[in-house]
Design a protein around this motif. Structure first.
Motif, PDB file in Angstrom:
ATOM      1  N   LYS A 195     -35.658   1.910  -7.848  1.00 24.80           N
ATOM      2  CA  LYS A 195     -34.326   0.661  -8.072  1.00 24.80           C
ATOM      3  C   LYS A 195     -33.777  -0.179  -7.732  1.00 24.80           C
ATOM      4  N   GLU A 196     -33.795   0.434  -6.365  1.00 24.62           N
ATOM      5  CA  GLU A 196     -33.764  -0.660  -4.930  1.00 24.62           C
ATOM      6  C   GLU A 196     -34.811  -1.306  -4.656  1.00 24.62           C
ATOM      7  N   ILE A 197     -36.219  -1.249  -5.118  1.00 28.04           N
ATOM      8  CA  ILE A 197     -37.340  -2.174  -4.333  1.00 28.04           C
ATOM      9  C   ILE A 197     -36.968  -3.872  -4.145  1.00 28.04           C
ATOM     10  N   PRO A 198     -35.913  -4.183  -5.260  1.00 30.23           N
ATOM     11  CA  PRO A 198     -35.786  -5.667  -5.317  1.00 30.23           C
ATOM     12  C   PRO A 198     -34.960  -5.978  -4.110  1.00 30.23           C
ATOM     13  N   THR A 199     -33.195  -5.321  -3.683  1.00 34.11           N
ATOM     14  CA  THR A 199     -33.304  -4.856  -2.843  1.00 34.11           C
ATOM     15  C   THR A 199     -33.748  -4.730  -1.548  1.00 34.11           C
ATOM     16  N   LYS A 200     -34.232  -3.465  -1.528  1.00 36.67           N
ATOM     17  CA  LYS A 200     -34.931  -3.330   0.264  1.00 36.67           C
ATOM     18  C   LYS A 200     -36.626  -4.217   0.370  1.00 36.67           C
ATOM     19  N   VAL A 239     -42.015  -8.133  23.084  1.00 37.40           N
ATOM     20  CA  VAL A 239     -42.715  -7.086  22.409  1.00 37.40           C
ATOM     21  C   VAL A 239     -42.305  -5.818  22.059  1.00 37.40           C
ATOM     22  N   GLN A 240     -40.986  -5.274  22.671  1.00 42.34           N
ATOM     23  CA  GLN A 240     -40.235  -4.130  23.137  1.00 42.34           C
ATOM     24  C   GLN A 240     -39.839  -4.602  21.637  1.00 42.34           C
ATOM     25  N   ILE A 241     -38.863  -5.733  21.395  1.00 42.09           N
ATOM     26  CA  ILE A 241     -37.582  -6.295  20.030  1.00 42.09           C
ATOM     27  C   ILE A 241     -39.030  -6.372  19.025  1.00 42.09           C
ATOM     28  N   LEU A 242     -40.310  -6.629  18.921  1.00 40.75           N
ATOM     29  CA  LEU A 242     -40.696  -6.365  17.593  1.00 40.75           C
ATOM     30  C   LEU A 242     -40.968  -5.341  17.342  1.00 40.75           C
ATOM     31  N   GLU A 243     -41.414  -4.581  17.907  1.00 37.23           N
ATOM     32  CA  GLU A 243     -41.303  -2.807  18.185  1.00 37.23           C
ATOM     33  C   GLU A 243     -39.530  -2.123  17.298  1.00 37.23           C
ATOM     34  N   GLN A 244     -39.099  -2.465  18.179  1.00 42.77           N
ATOM     35  CA  GLN A 244     -37.307  -2.168  17.352  1.00 42.77           C
ATOM     36  C   GLN A 244     -37.608  -2.797  15.781  1.00 42.77           C
ATOM     37  N   THR A 245     -37.952  -4.269  15.954  1.00 40.09           N
ATOM     38  CA  THR A 245     -37.179  -4.621  14.029  1.00 40.09           C
ATOM     39  C   THR A 245     -38.532  -4.540  13.272  1.00 40.09           C
ATOM     40  N   ALA A 246     -39.572  -4.197  14.161  1.00 40.94           N
ATOM     41  CA  ALA A 246     -40.397  -3.285  13.050  1.00 40.94           C
ATOM     42  C   ALA A 246     -40.344  -2.276  12.498  1.00 40.94           C
ATOM     43  N   ARG A 247     -39.775  -1.556  13.044  1.00 40.67           N
ATOM     44  CA  ARG A 247     -39.371   0.013  12.700  1.00 40.67           C
ATOM     45  C   ARG A 247     -37.612   0.527  12.143  1.00 40.67           C
ATOM     46  N   GLU A 248     -37.108  -0.775  12.316  1.00 32.06           N
ATOM     47  CA  GLU A 248     -36.035  -1.108  11.811  1.00 32.06           C
ATOM     48  C   GLU A 248     -37.095  -1.919   9.934  1.00 32.06           C
ATOM     49  N   ILE A 249     -37.506  -2.833   9.848  1.00 31.03           N
ATOM     50  CA  ILE A 249     -38.857  -2.939   8.848  1.00 31.03           C
ATOM     51  C   ILE A 249     -38.749  -2.043   7.560  1.00 31.03           C
ATOM     52  N   LEU A 250     -39.135  -0.845   8.664  1.00 35.01           N
ATOM     53  CA  LEU A 250     -40.390  -0.089   7.631  1.00 35.01           C
ATOM     54  C   LEU A 250     -39.117   1.363   7.258  1.00 35.01           C
ATOM     55  N   THR A 251     -38.046   1.149   8.797  1.00 35.35           N
ATOM     56  CA  THR A 251     -37.061   2.068   7.907  1.00 35.35           C
ATOM     57  C   THR A 251     -36.365   1.534   6.739  1.00 35.35           C
ATOM     58  N   VAL A 252     -36.178   0.747   6.735  1.00 38.00           N
ATOM     59  CA  VAL A 252     -34.870  -0.093   5.569  1.00 38.00           C
ATOM     60  C   VAL A 252     -36.919   0.205   3.961  1.00 38.00           C
ATOM     61  N   LEU A 253     -37.594   0.272   4.250  1.00 39.49           N
ATOM     62  CA  LEU A 253     -38.865   0.482   3.567  1.00 39.49           C
ATOM     63  C   LEU A 253     -39.068   1.496   2.909  1.00 39.49           C
ATOM     64  N   GLN A 254     -38.958   2.234   3.917  1.00 40.03           N
ATOM     65  CA  GLN A 254     -39.347   4.358   3.551  1.00 40.03           C
ATOM     66  C   GLN A 254     -38.562   4.485   2.807  1.00 40.03           C
ATOM     67  N   SER A 255     -36.977   3.717   2.568  1.00 36.73           N
ATOM     68  CA  SER A 255     -36.421   4.583   1.212  1.00 36.73           C
ATOM     69  C   SER A 255     -36.786   3.896  -0.430  1.00 36.73           C
ATOM     70  N   VAL A 256     -37.670   3.611  -0.167  1.00 32.50           N
ATOM     71  CA  VAL A 256     -38.558   3.344  -1.771  1.00 32.50           C
ATOM     72  C   VAL A 256     -39.267   4.303  -2.054  1.00 32.50           C
ATOM     73  N   VAL A 288     -44.520  -5.217   1.602  1.00 27.93           N
ATOM     74  CA  VAL A 288     -42.980  -6.117   0.608  1.00 27.93           C
ATOM     75  C   VAL A 288     -44.081  -6.939  -0.390  1.00 27.93           C
ATOM     76  N   VAL A 289     -44.805  -7.467  -0.086  1.00 24.37           N
ATOM     77  CA  VAL A 289     -45.316  -8.519  -1.171  1.00 24.37           C
ATOM     78  C   VAL A 289     -45.701  -7.399  -2.418  1.00 24.37           C
ATOM     79  N   TYR A 290     -46.160  -6.538  -2.015  1.00 22.45           N
ATOM     80  CA  TYR A 290     -46.628  -5.884  -3.195  1.00 22.45           C
ATOM     81  C   TYR A 290     -46.025  -5.356  -3.372  1.00 22.45           C
ATOM     82  N   LEU A 291     -44.863  -4.767  -3.256  1.00 28.98           N
ATOM     83  CA  LEU A 291     -43.736  -4.287  -3.426  1.00 28.98           C
ATOM     84  C   LEU A 291     -42.574  -5.318  -4.721  1.00 28.98           C
ATOM     85  N   GLU A 292     -42.858  -5.881  -4.050  1.00 26.48           N
ATOM     86  CA  GLU A 292     -42.260  -8.169  -4.947  1.00 26.48           C
ATOM     87  C   GLU A 292     -43.285  -7.880  -6.187  1.00 26.48           C
TER      88      GLU A 292
END
Length: 227
Positions: free
Chosen positions: A52-57, A28-45, A105-109
């Motif tokens: 302009k970078e939504i598809p890439t993110k 679960v700790q690894i899952l939480e870390q991965t979730a934080r990484e995904i959120l960090t990527v998406l926060q840039s939108v 992610v699905v909403y942004l797409e």
């Protein structure tokens, strides 16, 4: 069996149970870390240049969901399948966060609401309880409500970035979402409390749209879109 033998047996049971919980926590700790990484990527939108970078993110986020599926596959092996709800609290929070990230992610797409089946597919888990590790309806709905809060923030930041039409689309989407939740008879206390927060998201977005309308920016944006 003597009292000593009885309690020795109980201690063995408790130790085995604790080992299972510790193994689960590690994954679960690894899952939480991965979730934080995904959120960090998406926060840039939310940044002015992020739209302009939504598809890439989104593509990067989907790559990280591969790690999520791998870790969940490992998590499934850490406990007896019939004891899913005994250990559910260990991963409930992170599963809700992952459901939110999948929904975002699905909403942004596509600017559509992700289905429970789609979330389960993205996470590599089941929908039907009898099939094993699955996504509860309550966890799916909690993820959707977290996304609503994220979209209210996106509506505000869209204006800052000069995208005046996006808040209107977000407003329509959130209002539909609110109407959908009104059809549900929610008795789950945590979920009910989270749903109560949706009205504040609706109000916040409506204020953004109203401000755009007063300033004439929404009409200008719509006219530009028509052209």
């Amino acid at each position: 069996m003597s009292v000593t033998e009885m309690f020795s047996y109980i201690q063995g049971f408790l130790s085995a149970d604790q080992d299972i919980r510790e193994d689960i926590r590690k994954v679960v700790q690894i899952l939480e870390q991965t979730a934080r990484e995904i959120l960090t990527v998406l926060q840039s939108v939310h940044q002015p240049s992020g739209f302009k970078e939504i598809p890439t993110k989104c593509a990067k986020a989907r790559e990280l969901f591969c790690t999520v599926r791998t870790e969940i596959a490992d998590l499934k092996t850490k406990f007896p399948v019939e004891q899913y709800y005994r250990f559910h609290e260990h991963w409930r929070f992170v599963l809700q966060r992952l459901a939110f990230l999948a929904a975002f992610v699905v909403y942004l797409e596509s600017e559509t609401l992700v289905t429970r089946e789609e979330v389960a597919q993205i996470l590599g888990i089941e929908v039907v309880r009898e099939k094993g590790f699955h996504l509860d309806v309550e966890d799916y709905l909690a993820g959707v409500l977290i996304m609503a809060s994220e979209l209210s923030r996106l509506a505000v930041n869209s204006v800052t970035a000069g995208d005046y039409n996006r808040p209107l689309r977000i407003s329509n989407f959130i209002n539909e979402l609110d109407s959908g939740f009104r059809l549900l008879n929610l008795k789950n206390d945590p979920l009910r409390k989270r749903y109560d927060g949706l009205k504040y998201d609706v109000k916040k977005i409506e204020e953004v749209v109203y401000d755009l309308s007063i300033r004439g920016l929404a009409k200008e944006s719509e006219s530009a879109g028509d052209k």
